[in-house]
Enzyme design. Sequence first.
Site: not given
Ligand code: PHB
Length: 368
Positions: A103, A184, A231, A317-318
């Site tokens: 990514q 970002y 993304r 994710g988690r």
């Molecule tokens: C984070 O490090 O909190 C983070 C990084 C990338 C993302 C979202 C959160 O897309």
Amino acid sequence: MTDDFDVLRQPLTLGAIELPHRLVMAPLTRNRADEDGTANELIAEYYGQRAGSAALIVSEATWVSQQGKPYPRTPGIATDQHRDGWRLTTDAVHAEGGKIVAQLWHGGRIGHPDTSGQELVSASATPLESLTIFTPTEAKAAIPAPRALTLEEITTVVQDFVAAAKRAIDAGFDGVEVHAANGYLLQQFLSDNTNHRDDAYGGSPENRARFVAEVVRAVVDAIGADRVGIRLSPLAPAHEMAEQDGGDTYRALAKELAPLHLAYVHLLAQPEDALTAELRAAYGAPVLLNTGFAKNTERAEAISFVADGHADASVVGRAFIANPDLYERWSQDAPQNETRTNLFYASGPEGYTDYPTLAEAEAQTATA
Ligand code: PHB
């Protein structure tokens, strides 16, 4: 035997990347890289543990240039040393028969000069006001205002993404995912609350989409569309994003990107939203769906994204942090390990590579 999990057991083709099933591991910041951003043996072990289970791993966000490094101990792909560090991971993943894409990330106004050694930059000089940030020395530093990138610098950032994509392929990644979500740099150009430019990169949906389209087109030219995903988090509020244009910038971006035939679009979106279905059709690429980066996705939800026709694969994710064998556990509807959230951004193996597989957990219980 068939059951409701069967929809996730089906193979899927994302451009040049063949997946054996439809459960994908989300990009997850874990802060275990070396100080200079080199991905190390520990990171390789972590991804290797999950590679035989996830159909595809999307790497944690990885900065394309020192300027774009938002947080300490996040990894980069900006130097040859970074490339060689990531080779440990791609080898570990491929040894398990897995697939991994890098990514590609630039923090923009999210970051700190103490972390990157450089000024923050963005589409416009609009600061992020509500958040504090980790730096190498502080847990709660205020974030200074960024300055707007010049036209010349925009070209440089595009080239940084291209160089990073090439390095990622050289490091053995199966492809790249351009990170244009979650507030970002790339989303700072897409969003009307952070892009106040009056040149070709701001002012209209087409102009706000221009920078992201240029990045993706240049990366596609360098490594091929069948290895490039993107993304997006349309209208999501992360990191003070507040897009007001109802999705028009994402519609404009789709017009630019659909003809490229990207490997996939990774949406952070709500499955029931009309915009999700509209954008899925507009981009014309397989959709990987994830509903948010600070919440748990449950088994039933992951099934429903695909079963209800909202996505081609589900991104989790988690649950993958806590269960290296998540796919096997969910396939059997077996119990999961407890997630130790306090160790998400810690250092070392604890809460990172010490989560057992189901078989390991059962062996531990039997001998306890
Ligand atoms: C984070 O490090 O909190 C983070 C990084 C990338 C993302 C979202 C959160 O897309």
